[in-house]
Structure formats: structure tokens, C-alpha cells
Write an enzyme that holds these catalytic residues in place. Structure first.
Site, short mmCIF file in Angstrom:
data_model
loop_
_atom_site.label_atom_id
_atom_site.label_comp_id
_atom_site.label_asym_id
_atom_site.label_seq_id
_atom_site.Cartn_x
_atom_site.Cartn_y
_atom_site.Cartn_z
N ASP A 31 0.88 -1.17 0.00
CA ASP A 31 0.00 0.00 0.00
C ASP A 31 0.91 1.22 0.00
O ASP A 31 1.97 1.20 0.62
CB ASP A 31 -0.91 0.00 1.24
CG ASP A 31 -2.12 0.91 1.07
OD1 ASP A 31 -3.25 0.40 0.95
OD2 ASP A 31 -1.92 2.16 1.04
N VAL A 86 -6.77 -0.77 -5.53
CA VAL A 86 -6.63 0.64 -5.11
C VAL A 86 -7.96 1.34 -5.41
O VAL A 86 -8.85 0.74 -6.02
CB VAL A 86 -5.41 1.32 -5.81
CG1 VAL A 86 -4.13 0.55 -5.52
CG2 VAL A 86 -5.60 1.47 -7.30
N GLU A 88 -11.30 3.32 -6.68
CA GLU A 88 -12.00 3.23 -7.97
C GLU A 88 -11.82 4.52 -8.76
O GLU A 88 -12.76 5.30 -8.94
CB GLU A 88 -13.49 2.94 -7.69
CG GLU A 88 -14.32 2.58 -8.90
CD GLU A 88 -14.08 1.17 -9.41
OE1 GLU A 88 -13.04 0.58 -9.11
OE2 GLU A 88 -14.94 0.68 -10.14
N SER A 115 -14.90 -2.43 -9.82
CA SER A 115 -16.32 -2.80 -9.84
C SER A 115 -17.01 -2.22 -11.05
O SER A 115 -18.00 -2.76 -11.53
CB SER A 115 -17.05 -2.23 -8.62
OG SER A 115 -16.41 -2.57 -7.45
N ASN A 139 -17.47 -8.06 -1.20
CA ASN A 139 -17.13 -7.63 0.15
C ASN A 139 -17.97 -8.35 1.20
O ASN A 139 -19.20 -8.32 1.08
CB ASN A 139 -17.37 -6.11 0.22
CG ASN A 139 -16.94 -5.51 1.52
OD1 ASN A 139 -16.12 -6.08 2.24
ND2 ASN A 139 -17.50 -4.36 1.84
N GLU A 148 -16.20 -12.60 -9.97
CA GLU A 148 -16.45 -12.45 -11.41
C GLU A 148 -15.10 -12.36 -12.12
O GLU A 148 -14.24 -11.56 -11.73
CB GLU A 148 -17.27 -11.18 -11.68
CG GLU A 148 -18.71 -11.32 -11.20
CD GLU A 148 -19.53 -10.04 -11.32
OE1 GLU A 148 -20.68 -10.12 -11.75
OE2 GLU A 148 -19.02 -8.96 -10.97
N ASN A 187 -23.48 -6.34 -10.76
CA ASN A 187 -23.81 -4.92 -10.62
C ASN A 187 -24.73 -4.42 -11.72
O ASN A 187 -25.57 -3.55 -11.48
CB ASN A 187 -22.54 -4.06 -10.54
CG ASN A 187 -21.93 -4.12 -9.15
OD1 ASN A 187 -22.62 -4.40 -8.17
ND2 ASN A 187 -20.65 -3.87 -9.04
P1 NAD Z 1 -10.24 1.29 0.00
O1 NAD Z 1 -10.26 2.76 -0.10
O2 NAD Z 1 -10.72 0.65 1.26
O3 NAD Z 1 -8.76 0.75 -0.26
C1 NAD Z 1 -7.90 1.27 -1.24
C2 NAD Z 1 -6.48 1.20 -0.70
O4 NAD Z 1 -5.59 1.59 -1.74
C3 NAD Z 1 -6.21 2.13 0.48
O5 NAD Z 1 -5.64 1.37 1.53
C4 NAD Z 1 -5.23 3.15 -0.06
O6 NAD Z 1 -4.27 3.56 0.91
C5 NAD Z 1 -4.55 2.38 -1.16
N1 NAD Z 1 -3.97 3.18 -2.22
C6 NAD Z 1 -4.38 4.38 -2.71
N2 NAD Z 1 -3.59 4.74 -3.74
C7 NAD Z 1 -2.68 3.75 -3.91
C8 NAD Z 1 -1.61 3.55 -4.80
N3 NAD Z 1 -1.34 4.44 -5.77
N4 NAD Z 1 -0.86 2.44 -4.67
C9 NAD Z 1 -1.13 1.53 -3.70
N5 NAD Z 1 -2.14 1.67 -2.82
C10 NAD Z 1 -2.91 2.76 -2.93
O7 NAD Z 1 -11.06 0.77 -1.26
P2 NAD Z 1 -11.79 -0.64 -1.46
O8 NAD Z 1 -13.21 -0.53 -1.02
O9 NAD Z 1 -10.93 -1.71 -0.93
O10 NAD Z 1 -11.85 -0.70 -3.06
C11 NAD Z 1 -10.74 -1.10 -3.83
C12 NAD Z 1 -11.21 -1.57 -5.18
O11 NAD Z 1 -12.09 -2.67 -5.02
C13 NAD Z 1 -12.00 -0.52 -5.97
O12 NAD Z 1 -11.70 -0.66 -7.32
C14 NAD Z 1 -13.45 -0.91 -5.71
O13 NAD Z 1 -14.32 -0.50 -6.73
C15 NAD Z 1 -13.32 -2.41 -5.67
N6 NAD Z 1 -14.40 -3.09 -4.95
C16 NAD Z 1 -14.88 -2.58 -3.78
C17 NAD Z 1 -15.89 -3.25 -3.11
C18 NAD Z 1 -16.44 -2.73 -1.81
O14 NAD Z 1 -17.48 -3.19 -1.36
N7 NAD Z 1 -15.76 -1.78 -1.16
C19 NAD Z 1 -16.38 -4.47 -3.62
C20 NAD Z 1 -15.84 -4.99 -4.79
C21 NAD Z 1 -14.85 -4.28 -5.45
#
Ligand code: NAD
Length: 340
Positions: A31, A86, A88, A115, A139, A148, A187
Site C-alpha cells: 500500500d 486501489v 475506484e 467494480s 465484500n 467475477e 452490478n
Molecule cells: P479502500 O479505499 O478501502 O482501499 C484502497 C487502498 O488503496 C487504500 O488502503 C489506499 O491507501 C490504497 N492506495 C491508494 N492509492 C494507492 C496507490 N497508488 N498504490 C497503492 N495503494 C494505494 O477501497 P476498497 O473498497 O478496498 O476498493 C478497492 C477496489 O475494489 C476498488 O476498485 C473498488 O471499486 C473495488 N471493490 C470494492 C468493493 C467494496 O465493497 N468496497 C467491492 C468490490 C470491489
């Protein structure tokens, strides 16, 4: 066993790292923010201890020690598989893929957990895009069985098939998404439900529509309750993004709440008042007909099948497991004789 690099240790990334570690793989968890990395590791440890309490695993340390936190991206160079989780945001993700491409082997598989962004557009930032695909976890990844697996325009069939196999190897259920359609399967269908529910607001109240969802369809949450729970802001921004790309996810009331800063659960108010906890949704006498909420989602499900994105069984399983529904979309279509 694979060497897996997970990029982003947030909500999804730390869970994905844990899932792969539980199955004996070696993980590099990266991260760009040290605090986020620490928080991700703490969450994994907490979750592993929970699994131990439930008797599902024996040795927490053995599993945890397979996860190596890294703060220098160069340390992921040996990875066989990289999964990006990272935020979205197209530019953040593209930059990450450009960096990773310089570091890992030419044949390492690179996956995105996006997503709502097109896999084929993200692939443009990857050196050798034939090894790039979507692996969309739900999640929380440790508990949700579905993943998927999306083939981008340039993903090779071998990499796509390998993606499906990897998902099976970690004891999850893969849903092959054979064409890169926005929102994939789950979705897309959920967006149709949201849009139909919003349209029904012209004739019915929030409670009446959610009463149908909870008590007749037996969804785990009401439709508006879910919008509040996942965030009015998040859903509003997603609706704008997907509309820009030609997918109709429209909800006037969602825009109105967004403009007023009523973001749902996180601020205590959205469609519902959350200030005293989860809202109590009562069964109402009056409610819409099930087919009026389901029709567009069923149409979407047929569209996915008819366009060779996924099979009828896959779409049915994806909606059941991905949305926590009691039944799949085609089961509901039969039960309520939904005509499309
Ligand atoms: P989040 O904000 O909880 O986590 C993202 C992480 O990425 C953070 O810890 C942040 O510090 C880190 N980060 C930011 N910039 C970075 C970089 N340049 N390099 C490395 N790390 C970096 O987000 P999330 O909810 O875990 O979502 C992450 C991805 O998963 C998104 O694409 C989201 O659409 C997808 N997603 C989310 C869910 C959900 O329910 N939250 C479900 C399925 C998919």
C-alpha cells in the site's frame, strides 16, 4: 502455490490477501500509505483470530507469516499474479498498472478488482495486455464465495481460463464474464433494480418498495436501505460514471440526496434515518407488484445470456450469491411470471 502481490491494503485488498494466504499462497501486500498497510495487516490478524475461534483454522501465525508487507513496489518482482485493489479511480489505477508493468515478469498475470471501470480501458496501461483480466471479489472477500472473472478485449483465452482456475483453487465460485461489459453481471442487474425502484417512487413510498424487497422477495436488505448502506455518494458517482459510458442508471432522488449531503448510513441520514441504528422496515399493506421491480433486471439477465457474456446458470448463481438473494434472478422470473 503462487506468489501473489496485492496492491492496496484497504477494505478489499486486505481481504483478498487473506483469502490467498488461507490457501497456502505467498503474498506481498503493498500500500502506498504506511498507515493503511498497518491497518490492513491488523484487520487480517483480527479476521484470522475469528476464524480460529470458530474452529475453521488452527495456526494463525503460519497463515499470517505468509503475508509479507512491502512498502517498496520493486519487492513484488517475483509475483506470478498481481491483484490491484486501489481506489475506484481510473488515473490512480492506470498509474499503478504502468508501475507494476515495469517491475513484474512479462508473463505474470495482472488483475483488477474494479467494480465499474472497463477492464479493456485499464488494460491500455499494462505492458502485454493479453495477461490482464478482471477478478472482481465481493465484500468481504473472506466470506463471499463469488468472484467475477472478466475477459478484456485483449485478454488471452489461456489467461482467462487460468483466472477461472485460480478462483477455484482458492475455494471460490468463479463467474466467467466472457465479454467486458460495464458492471459485469451482478452490478448490472443491481443497477436495474435500483433504477426500477427509483422509478416506482412516483407511485409508492420508500417503505412500500422496501417492504416488497424484504418481505416478498426476501432480499437481505431493502433496495433503498442498500443504497444508504453502500453510500448515496458512492452510488451517485457510480451512476454518473456508468451513464457516461452509455448504461442507464438513473435516480432523481439519489441526485437530490447527494446534493443535500445526505450520504446514507455514514452520515446518519439518506433515504432513511440511521441516527438510532438500522431502520426498522415494516411490512406494508400496499406495495408494488414484484414484476414491476424485477422486470428490467430480468431483461438485463436475458441480455447477458443472449450476448454470450455468461450462461443462464452462471447469471442465476451470480445474482444469488453476489447479492445474498434467496434465489437467482431467473428463479424470481419464473416464480413471479415476469414477462419481458
Ligand atoms: P479502500 O479505499 O478501502 O482501499 C484502497 C487502498 O488503496 C487504500 O488502503 C489506499 O491507501 C490504497 N492506495 C491508494 N492509492 C494507492 C496507490 N497508488 N498504490 C497503492 N495503494 C494505494 O477501497 P476498497 O473498497 O478496498 O476498493 C478497492 C477496489 O475494489 C476498488 O476498485 C473498488 O471499486 C473495488 N471493490 C470494492 C468493493 C467494496 O465493497 N468496497 C467491492 C468490490 C470491489
Amino acid at each position: 502455490m503462487l506468489k501473489v502481490a496485492v496492491i492496496g491494503a484497504g477494505l478489499m485488498g486486505h481481504g483478498i490477501a487473506e483469502v490467498f494466504s488461507l490457501k497456502g499462497n505467498e503474498i506481498f501486500l503493498y500500500d502506498s500509505y504506511p498507515n493503511a498497510l498497518k491497518k490492513g495487516l491488523d484487520s487480517i490478524l483480527w479476521s484470522l483470530n475469528k476464524l480460529k475461534e470458530k474452529g475453521k483454522i488452527q495456526d494463525v501465525n503460519e497463515i499470517f507469516s505468509r503475508i509479507k508487507p512491502v512498502q517498496d513496489l520493486n519487492l513484488i518482482s517475483e509475483a506470478d499474479l498481481v491483484i490491484e485493489a486501489v481506489p475506484e479511480n481510473f488515473d490512480i489505477k492506470s498509474n499503478v498498472f504502468r508501475e507494476i508493468s515495469k517491475i513484474v515478469r512479462e508473463d505474470a498475470i495482472i488483475a483488477t478488482n474494479t467494480s465499474s471501470l472497463p477492464v479493456s480501458e485499464l488494460a491500455k496501461s499494462v505492458k502485454n495486455p493479453s495477461r490482464f483480466l478482471g477478478l472482481h471479489f465481493f465484500n468481504p472477500p473472506v466470506l463471499m464465495k463469488l468472484v467475477e472473472v472478466t475477459k478484456g478485449d485483449e485478454t488471452s483465452i489461456d489467461v482467462f481460463n487460468r483466472g477461472v482456475e485460480i478462483v477455484k483453487e482458492i475455494d471460490k465460485i468463479p463467474i466467467p464474464v466472457r465479454k467486458d461489459v460495464l458492471g459485469f453481471v451482478v452490478n448490472r442487474i443491481l443497477f436495474r433494480i435500483f433504477t426500477s425502484a427509483c422509478r416506482l417512487l412516483k407511485e409508492y413510498s420508500v417503505e412500500e418498495i422496501d417492504s416488497l424487497a424484504k418481505y416478498v422477495l426476501e432480499f437481505p436488505m431493502g433496495v433503498f436501505e442498500l443504497l444508504d448502506y453502500t453510500g448515496i455518494d458512492t452510488n451517485y458517482l457510480i451512476s454518473n460514471e456508468v451513464r457516461k459510458r452509455g448504461f442507464d442508471f438513473t435516480c432523481d432522488k439519489l441526485s437530490e440526496l447527494y446534493q443535500k449531503g445526505l450520504y446514507g448510513t455514514k452520515v446518519g441520514k439518506g433515504f432513511y434515518d440511521w441516527s438510532k441504528g438500522r431502520p426498522e422496515i415494516k411490512r406494508t399493506e400496499r406495495m408494488p407488484k414484484p414484476e414491476d421491480l424485477l422486470r428490467d433486471a430480468v431483461k438485463e439477465a436475458y441480455w447477458l445470456v443472449n450476448n454470450g457474456v455468461s450462461t443462464e446458470d452462471e447469471v442465476n448463481v451470480a445474482t444469488k450469491l453476489g447479492l445474498g438473494w434467496k434465489k437467482g434472478i431467473f428463479d424470481y422470473a419464473k416464480e413471479f411470471s415476469v414477462k419481458v
